[in-house]
Design an enzyme around this catalytic site. Structure first.
Site, PDB file in Angstrom:
ATOM      1  N   ARG A  31       0.797  -1.227   0.000  1.00  0.00           N
ATOM      2  CA  ARG A  31       0.000   0.000   0.000  1.00  0.00           C
ATOM      3  C   ARG A  31       0.831   1.280   0.000  1.00  0.00           C
ATOM      4  O   ARG A  31       0.632   2.159  -0.846  1.00  0.00           O
ATOM      5  CB  ARG A  31      -0.900   0.055   1.235  1.00  0.00           C
ATOM      6  CG  ARG A  31      -2.161  -0.734   1.100  1.00  0.00           C
ATOM      7  CD  ARG A  31      -3.038  -0.548   2.321  1.00  0.00           C
ATOM      8  NE  ARG A  31      -4.210  -1.424   2.209  1.00  0.00           N
ATOM      9  CZ  ARG A  31      -5.187  -1.454   3.090  1.00  0.00           C
ATOM     10  NH1 ARG A  31      -5.155  -0.697   4.156  1.00  0.00           N
ATOM     11  NH2 ARG A  31      -6.219  -2.254   2.924  1.00  0.00           N
ATOM     12  N   LEU A  87     -11.769  -3.788  11.910  1.00  0.00           N
ATOM     13  CA  LEU A  87     -13.016  -4.328  12.452  1.00  0.00           C
ATOM     14  C   LEU A  87     -12.697  -5.209  13.647  1.00  0.00           C
ATOM     15  O   LEU A  87     -13.377  -5.189  14.675  1.00  0.00           O
ATOM     16  CB  LEU A  87     -13.743  -5.137  11.378  1.00  0.00           C
ATOM     17  CG  LEU A  87     -14.095  -4.369  10.102  1.00  0.00           C
ATOM     18  CD1 LEU A  87     -14.830  -5.272   9.128  1.00  0.00           C
ATOM     19  CD2 LEU A  87     -14.961  -3.157  10.427  1.00  0.00           C
TER      20      LEU A  87
END
Lengths: 248, 241, 637
Positions: C330, C441
């Site tokens: 990324r 999450l």
């Protein structure tokens, strides 16, 4: 492009409200509908006019906060699209656009285009859950669930709780919303334990909130941004009948 | 699932069916189904007019011969119709109340005209049914029918029908009402399945087609009698009016 | 200020177990005497509020959205990690722990991360029990997918809407407790300050966003679950209303703010199309499996993508990273895209975009295969841009996505203010300098379901129930300050809208404290931000009044805090003279352009303490000790 907006303005719940006309100038076709309203609001603030209030948050079509009835259709006329994902390329230069709040007795207007949808929360509080506490639950793979059932549950669970179904229904009925949650749980073994109580509790709460009745227009299905089918209402009807004939 | 909700839930099946939105919907479908059954049976009865005076008068006499049972059936039908009408009106009033402020600019996505006019088609049909009962059953509007008898001394309902439909006005009103009834059913029959929970995306289209087919068949069946009378395909035994 | 992480001693795998035993308990009958305030109703806040109420505590839960179901956790797409090893591919708690520490570039606290990996397995069980419809195999068991930064398949998912389904699960648990009367829910209510009584957090002051009414709420502890601060860049993948206010107000009351410069930039987002742009939409990273990233070789190229011959295209990732190519990590892909755009070779009307081209893949595999793999993403792209990615290459650009920094917390998730707990994205603890996919999450739910309910009980048991009422002098004073600030904003009546200031701040932050940072740029930003802040307080235009719904006023308060917070972020980035994870200081890179960590000098958590308005905050360091994981250089060669 330039557009004429007819926007519902209402100072607060007590105000009667009216449609006001605004011009939206130099709108790019790449803007989202809400970005177009942002531009209009910048203009209004510049002129010292209170900006148009509308609900919005994630702007990627998942939180369910944005609403608006655009040219008579909740979330506008694009299929499977929330207002925040609707783009101006679907409008024509010079077009007049009507922007109204979601209309229902159960969704009172707070200001301008902002409505109170807490009735949905209260329906969920009445029975939109499986009664398990945190901890002490079985291993996630302890209960196999057929893929078809899991997929059906997921189809229903995709609901974002935006309320477009209520806004589109000629009766302001909330059956698609409630049906989606009842169906989700009815397809899963975890939800079956309390199915009768859930169907009863959620329907009772829905009725007490002042939503209308379902007369099978299927307008809800046509506008649902997540394309939830009226099948979930049929399922809820079956669940309710089962609950009505079962002693609890 | 014990919440603090103080809402009172219905305690019995009849209460569920008459007090909650989903219950009322189910009951509307059930009573609608009964009414649909009657409408279908009535059509089959009517079509016997086309066979001839003897057949039709025999059929009428058989029905009358049921005696007490006939009254039970009539009572049952009346109750079903009554509930259907009462629920229809009640639901409509509630639905109006659910949207106190109307949209300035309202569009319709996919709701059929038939679905949106159920209350009006329904109420017109009710008024027709009242007239129809006064006309042929109670015979208040045309007391002269009461004296008609056939050669076997039976009540001559065949001639009564022929006489009735010889009036263009009555036939026209009849055709209009039956047309509206069938239009009502073009939504109602499909809707009935959905309300009873018997629907799926796969069946939705099929049910719509089925409902329209049922409506068309019924209309053809009902229209056949007045049309036959007006075209003089069916006439009084003597051949004249 | 003393930063005591309170990490339990002993072997890493036993720390949490031991700590759970060492903590004090509140007798079940006494739980109802305690009240907790939970601010925020996302995965962390929603799960915490529900779990605390189930235990028997009284809970007041606040969210600024119109319903707790709308918190921005809902927008997470990919999935949630858990060390279940259902795939029999060698996963374990220790491996998840190791991957997370390494993915965070060795800037997180070992003990916290190990606990996260431990409870990850409970989360999946809990969610399934709640009726969350995770994807399943035909045999009826749960399905997994693999995700970046891991060599095992440990990610559970519910189509592309995992965040939504998990949040709705937490929301259903919360709704149940609201229905039972154990949680009092305050939607459309924004926290504007925290109230300390005798040095402990004992309440908050809020504004009802529908009526404008300001009120105080008291409790025995305050839990902040208020998310990240990605919107400091104005444009981000965060929801419009995500803000730093709650965390920043706590900071101003004395809570240390840790590692604010750790902000993650996601490489594949739909680029900005114009000045009016209000938010950026993420496209799943999985697209890079089949798409080739390129820009024209020439600056200022005006031809359409299809008209540019192969020889004039620069497939820069394939050129610079031959072994990883388009699948470079990324941070590398994000920075490379920025470089080519800065060179003037970016595509699209704004010049800030690169092509993600599927022509080769479509030629090789056929359109149906690509449609099968990415159909929903292609549809979403077309809905937003109006371009058909089957015909023309997609345009993508990096965007601010997640913030690893946050309020400093100890092992108990308690800040340095006693009684003030911080959970979820709002704290700093678990992801170090970079977060792995599908871990946000996991952390939110771990904190809310399985950590906080234990540790807050220990705090309650230690300090006892105080039954504080929200009408004491401490509350009145804070209320007064809040109202004063509001009045001030309404009375400026300048010439510029709130958004225009936010956009300007975002531009400064993006250019100087975004994907690549350097001393010069950061120092420039540190000049510009205070000046902008000064102009804001002189020239902002906020219409309407305080006694009604007033979106500009709400926004003005948030932007005012961002204008202060941004400065602290730049200070932190300037202080950290190394590159680690998502924090890339251009001065500190290897010859190949890789991040160059400096473990000797910077293996610490930078915790900033407020010293007064316009004063430089004080830097406190919590040294990170790695007992179990060996420090190593991340390599993508």
């Amino acid at each position: 492009m330039n557009l004429i907006l007819k926007v519902w303005r209402q100072k607060d719940a007590r105000d009667k409200g009216r449609l006001e006309t605004y011009e939206a100038r130099n709108i790019s076709e790449h803007m989202s509908f809400l970005e177009m309203l942002d531009v209009v609001n910048e203009q209004l603030v510049g002129e010292g006019v209170d900006p148009i209030h509308f609900d919005h948050d994630c702007r990627e079509g998942i939180c369910g906060t944005c609403s608006l009835v655009i040219n008579g259709s909740p979330h506008g006329h694009q299929k499977a699209t929330t207002t925040c994902q609707l783009h101006m390329r679907h409008f024509k230069d010079g077009e007049t656009i009507y922007i109204e709040p979601f209309r229902a007795k159960a969704f009172p207007v707070i200001k301008d285009l902002v409505v109170d949808r807490s009735a949905f929360d209260r329906i969920m509080q009445a029975g939109g859950f499986v009664s398990v506490n945190t901890g002490g639950v079985p291993d996630a793979n302890a209960i196999p669930i057929p893929k078809e059932d899991a997929d059906k549950a997921m189809d229903a669970a995709a609901c974002i709780g935006c309320g477009a179904c209520v806004a589109a229904c000629k009766n302001a009925s909330a059956m698609l919303f409630v049906g989606a949650k009842v169906s989700q749980f009815a397809h899963l073994p975890q939800g079956k334990v309390e199915r009768e109580k859930r169907a009863r509790a959620m329907v009772s709460q829905m009725d007490s909130e002042g939503f209308g009745n379902c007369t099978n227009y299927y307008e809800c299905e046509a506008v649902c941004p997540k394309e939830i089918k009226v099948e979930v209402i049929a399922k809820m009807n079956r669940e309710y009948f089962r609950a009505a004939t079962t002693k609890i | 699932m014990s919440t603090l909700s103080t809402l009172k839930q219905p305690a019995s099946l009849p209460a569920h069916l008459t007090q909650t939105s989903v219950g009322k919907k189910i009951l509307t479908a059930v009573t609608g189904f009964i009414a649909f059954g009657f409408v279908f049976g009535h059509m089959v009865g009517n079509l016997q007019v086309l066979i001839g005076q003897d057949q039709y008068n025999t059929y009428a006499e058989t029905l009358q011969g049921l005696g007490a049972l006939l009254w039970v059936i009539r009572g049952f039908l009346l109750l079903a119709f009554g509930i259907h009408i009462w629920l229809g009106i009640q639901l409509k009033l509630e639905n109006w109340a659910a949207r106190p402020v109307a949209y300035k600019n309202e569009t319709t996505q996919q709701a059929s005209l038939a679905s949106r006019t159920m209350i009006w088609t329904g109420l017109i049909v009710v008024s027709f049914v009242i007239y129809h009962l006064l006309h042929f059953t109670v015979r208040t509007t045309n007391p002269e029918y009461a004296d008609l008898t056939d050669s076997l001394g039976r009540v001559d309902v065949h001639s009564m029908v022929v006489l009735g439909f010889s009036s263009y006005l009555i036939s026209a009103f009849y055709l209009l009402s039956v047309g509206l009834l069938c239009y009502h059913l073009s939504h109602g029959v499909a809707s009935m399945f959905q309300s009873l929970g018997l629907n799926s995306p796969k069946w939705q289209k099929r049910l719509d087609v089925l409902a329209w087919l049922a409506a068309i068949v019924l209309f053809a069946g009902y229209a056949a009698v007045p049309v036959a009378v007006m075209l003089k395909l069916v006439s009084l035994p003597g051949g004249g009016i | 200020m003393k930063l005591d992480a309170k990490t339990p001693s002993g072997p890493i795998a036993d720390k949490w177990e031991k700590h759970k035993f060492d903590m004090k308990l509140v007798n079940p009958a006494n739980k109802r005497k305690y009240k907790a305030i939970v601010v925020g109703s996302g995965l962390a806040g929603g799960s915490a509020a529900a779990s605390l109420a189930e235990l028997g505590y009284n809970v007041d839960c606040f969210c600024f959205q119109d319903s707790p179901r709308r918190a921005h956790s809902i927008a997470a797409q990919g999935g949630i990690n858990a060390a279940k090893n259902y795939q029999n591919d060698g996963d374990s708690v220790y491996r998840l722990f190791y991957d997370t520490v390494k993915g965070g570039d060795f800037r997180s606290r070992e003990a916290n991360v190990h606990r996260l990996a431990e409870v990850s397995v409970n989360i999946i069980d809990q969610c399934v029990a709640q009726g969350v419809p995770f994807a399943r195999e035909y045999g009826g068991l749960l399905s997994n997918r693999s995700f970046g930064g891991a060599q095992v398949s440990r990610t559970f998912y519910a189509r592309g809407q995992t965040g939504q389904q998990l949040l709705l699960g937490a929301y259903s648990a919360l709704s149940r407790q609201v229905g039972l009367g154990n949680v009092k829910m305050y939607p459309r209510t924004e926290m504007l300050d925290v109230v300390l009584v005798d040095g402990h957090a004992k309440g908050i002051v809020v504004r009802n966003l529908a009526t404008g009414k300001v009120s105080s709420h008291a409790a025995d502890a305050v839990v902040l679950a208020t998310g990240g601060y990605g919107n400091v860049f104005y444009l981000s993948t965060n929801a419009m209303a995500c803000n730093v206010t709650a965390a920043f107000r706590a900071y101003k009351k004395g809570a240390a703010f840790a590692n604010p410069c750790y902000t993650q930039i996601h490489p594949t987002c739909i680029p900005v199309s114009g000045d009016y742009q209000s938010k950026l939409t993420l496209m799943s990273e999985s697209l890079r499996n089949d798409g080739r990233i390129w820009v024209p070789k020439a600056e200022g190229e005006k031809r359409a993508a299809g008209d540019i011959p192969e020889a004039e295209r620069d497939y820069y990732l394939e050129r610079k990273y031959p072994s990883f190519g388009n699948l470079a990590p990324r941070d590398i892909s994000s920075r490379s895209a920025k470089e080519v755009c800065d060179e003037g070779r970016g595509v699209g009307d704004t010049g800030f975009g690169v092509y993600l081209d599927f022509a080769d893949a479509i030629g090789r595999l056929g359109e149906p295969v690509i449609r099968e793999r990415y159909g929903n993403l292609f549809d979403m792209y077309e809905r937003i841009t109006g371009e058909n990615p089957y015909k023309t290459p997609m345009r993508i650009y990096p965007a601010s996505h997640y913030t690893m920094g946050g309020l400093w917390v100890d092992y108990n998730l308690e800040s340095n203010i006693p009684g003030l707990f911080v959970i979820g994205e709002a704290n700093f603890s678990d992801h170090g300098a970079n977060r792995l996919g599908a871990s946000a999450l996991m952390q939110g739910l771990a904190d809310g379901y399985f950590v906080l309910p234990y540790t807050i009980g220990d705090y309650f048991a230690r300090v006892g129930a105080k039954n504080i009422q929200p009408d004491g002098a401490e509350f009145k004073e804070v209320e007064k300050a809040v109202e004063e600030r509001t009045r001030k904003m309404l009375s400026i009546n300048g010439s510029r809208s709130v958004d225009s200031f936010h956009k300007e701040l975002g531009k400064i932050m993006w250019e100087n404290c975004g994907m690549g940072r350097n001393k010069q740029g950061l120092e420039k930003a540190l000049q510009e931000i205070p000046a902008l802040r000064e102009r804001f307080w002189k020239d902002v235009k906020v219409l309407g009044d305080n006694s009604e719904m007033n979106l500009s006023l709400e926004n003005a308060g948030r932007v005012a805090d961002f204008l202060e917070f941004g400065e602290m972020m730049c200070l932190d980035a300037l202080d950290r003279e190394e590159s680690c994870g998502a924090h890339f200081r251009e001065e500190y890179q290897t010859e190949e352009g890789e991040a160059l960590r400096n473990d000797k000098k910077y293996s610490y958590v930078a915790a900033w303490e407020y010293q007064g308005n316009d004063k430089r905050p004080a830097l406190h360091k919590e040294n990170l000790e790695f007992e179990f994981v060996k420090l190593a250089t991340r390599s993508y060669k």
